[in-house]
Write an enzyme that holds these catalytic residues in place. Structure first.
Site: not given
Ligand code: NAP
Ligand code: GDD
Length: 371
Positions: A135, A137, A164
């Site tokens: 990520s 992050e 995280y």
């Molecule tokens: P998500 O919607 O939160 O999906 C996470 C998945 O992990 C869900 O299927 C969840 O199952 C499963 N999970 C959680 N705990 C588990 C466990 N103990 N054993 C098996 N499965 C488990 O996340 P996403 O947005 O699809 O992201 C996919 C991956 O990319 C994650 O690793 C996230 O950290 C990473 N990532 C995401 C972003 C982004 O912007 N979306 C960016 C960078 C990296 P449940 O449905 O049962 O909760």
């Molecule tokens: N969730 C959330 N809720 N975020 C908020 C809110 C709120 O009400 N208000 C402001 N924010 C701001 C957070 O402080 C952060 O700066 C930004 O919105 C994005 O928050 P999220 O959408 O929760 O995403 P994230 O950037 O913290 O993390 C996501 O992206 C990562 C990759 O950069 C997640 O998908 C992580 O799993 C992923 O790794």
């Protein structure tokens, strides 16, 4: 035999998540046989998979914190050349401050469990390939300045700002170590934020588009227009309508000034797949190269429903601030472009439009969505 001519198999951990569901759609379209690993839940956690009706897709139950369940799944389903995608994580940054131990167990140790199981079963000698969802992050507070632009790429040092991000850094290092020490074909995609209509509802983009969807439905059902909103509601938690008893809870958000490089999940799962098609494993930044604040996301989203001023519809709530913030993310995907031939297809404006079009059922009459 050429890898491309064989029937292909994949195992997806995190199948029920946003990316898991898009990746499974992609793999099935490429005629893979796919096993999706789903953790046991007392409520339905399979909604994002409910549209799939394909005999090549099988769900198995398992949990990446449980090494024995990983061993059973890989023993039963991993064959020569199987692609294993680890998308499972406790993926919410704010939650990780409240549940750091759980986040570590799932997001860091879960990845280590998978890598160790690959070694223990000798799968690395069968050309099994592994993808880890790293990520942006992990960059946390850090960025480089290249040609006068602030960006993060594969050479930028990690300075994680949350439990995280620390867990993701540990998993990322484990991928590198198992690649170098044991020769595992393990790649990590350092993905920047990516969204869709399947995005979890407590991430900021979806929280905004869902709220706008509910608010516009509320207006529609009462035959109201946004211009009926009373200005006197500025200091209230509720939105009032002039001359009526109607009220609606405001959208509650935290820090609106952070910058994110937002792309589209459907584009990003393509990059995951491309990484595992390469002869050699490697790590790649996947992003759009553009950055916007949450405030700019709000501007774009509200504009699509004809609302230019939204300050009086939003409450800034300290509850949604984090103990530490990642203020600035903007990636540089040059390496992915050069080595994978990958580029993002969806612009920021298209992404917002796509999410609003999904969540808003009733557009105000005077709105031209395509102007
Ligand atoms: P998500 O919607 O939160 O999906 C996470 C998945 O992990 C869900 O299927 C969840 O199952 C499963 N999970 C959680 N705990 C588990 C466990 N103990 N054993 C098996 N499965 C488990 O996340 P996403 O947005 O699809 O992201 C996919 C991956 O990319 C994650 O690793 C996230 O950290 C990473 N990532 C995401 C972003 C982004 O912007 N979306 C960016 C960078 C990296 P449940 O449905 O049962 O909760
Ligand atoms: N969730 C959330 N809720 N975020 C908020 C809110 C709120 O009400 N208000 C402001 N924010 C701001 C957070 O402080 C952060 O700066 C930004 O919105 C994005 O928050 P999220 O959408 O929760 O995403 P994230 O950037 O913290 O993390 C996501 O992206 C990562 C990759 O950069 C997640 O998908 C992580 O799993 C992923 O790794």
């Amino acid at each position: 035999m050429d890898r491309n001519c064989k029937s292909k198999n994949a195992i997806v951990f995190g199948a029920t998540g946003q990316d898991g569901s898009y990746l499974i759609d992609l793999l099935l379209a490429k005629n893979y046989k796919v096993v999706g690993v789903v953790r046991r839940s007392s409520t339905d956690n399979r909604q994002r998979l409910s549209h799939i009706n394909n005999l090549s897709f099988k769900i198995v139950e398992g949990d990446i914190t449980d090494y024995s369940s990983i061993i059973s799944i890989l023993s039963a389903h991993a064959q020569d050349d199987t692609e294993i995608y680890n998308l499972a994580a406790q993926s919410h940054v704010a939650v990780s401050f409240k549940q750091p131990g759980l986040t570590w167990d799932v997001t860091a140790k879960g990845c280590l469990n998978l890598l160790q199981a690959i070694i223990d079963l000798g799968l690395h000698k069968k050309n099994v390939r592994f993808y880890q969802a790293s990520s942006s992050e992990m960059f946390g507070k850090n960025y480089d300045t290249i040609n006068g632009e602030k960006v993060q790429n594969e050479n930028t040092k990690f300075m994680p700002q949350s439990p995280y991000a620390i867990a993701k850094c540990a998993a990322h290092e484990a991928v590198r170590l198992y690649r170098e020490a044991y020769g595992v074909h393990a790649s990590a995609g350092i993905l920047f934020n990516h969204e869709s209509e399947r995005r979890g509802e407590n991430f900021v983009t979806r929280k905004i588009t869902k709220w706008i969807g509910e608010f516009t439905t509320w207006l529609y059902e009462r035959n109201l227009d946004p211009k009926h909103i009373s200005n006197s509601c500025k200091n209230s938690d509720l939105i009032y309508v002039s001359g009526s008893q109607y009220s609606f809870p405001k959208l509650r958000l935290g820090n609106l000034e952070a910058f994110r490089d937002w792309g589209c999940s459907g584009d990003y799962v393509e990059a995951m797949w491309l990484m595992l098609q390469q002869e050699s494993p490697d790590d790649y930044v996947i992003c759009t190269g553009k950055t916007h604040t949450i405030r700019q996301f709000l501007d774009a989203a509200f504009k699509l429903v004809g609302i230019k001023e939204w300050d009086h519809l939003v409450v800034i709530d300290p509850e949604f601030y984090r103990p530490a913030e990642v203020e600035y993310l903007r990636g540089d995907y040059s390496k992915a472009k050069e080595k994978l031939g990958w580029s993002p297809k969806t612009s920021f404006e298209e992404l917002v439009n796509f999410m609003i079009s999904h969540d808003v059922k009733h557009f105000p009459d005077n709105v031209n969505r395509y102007e």
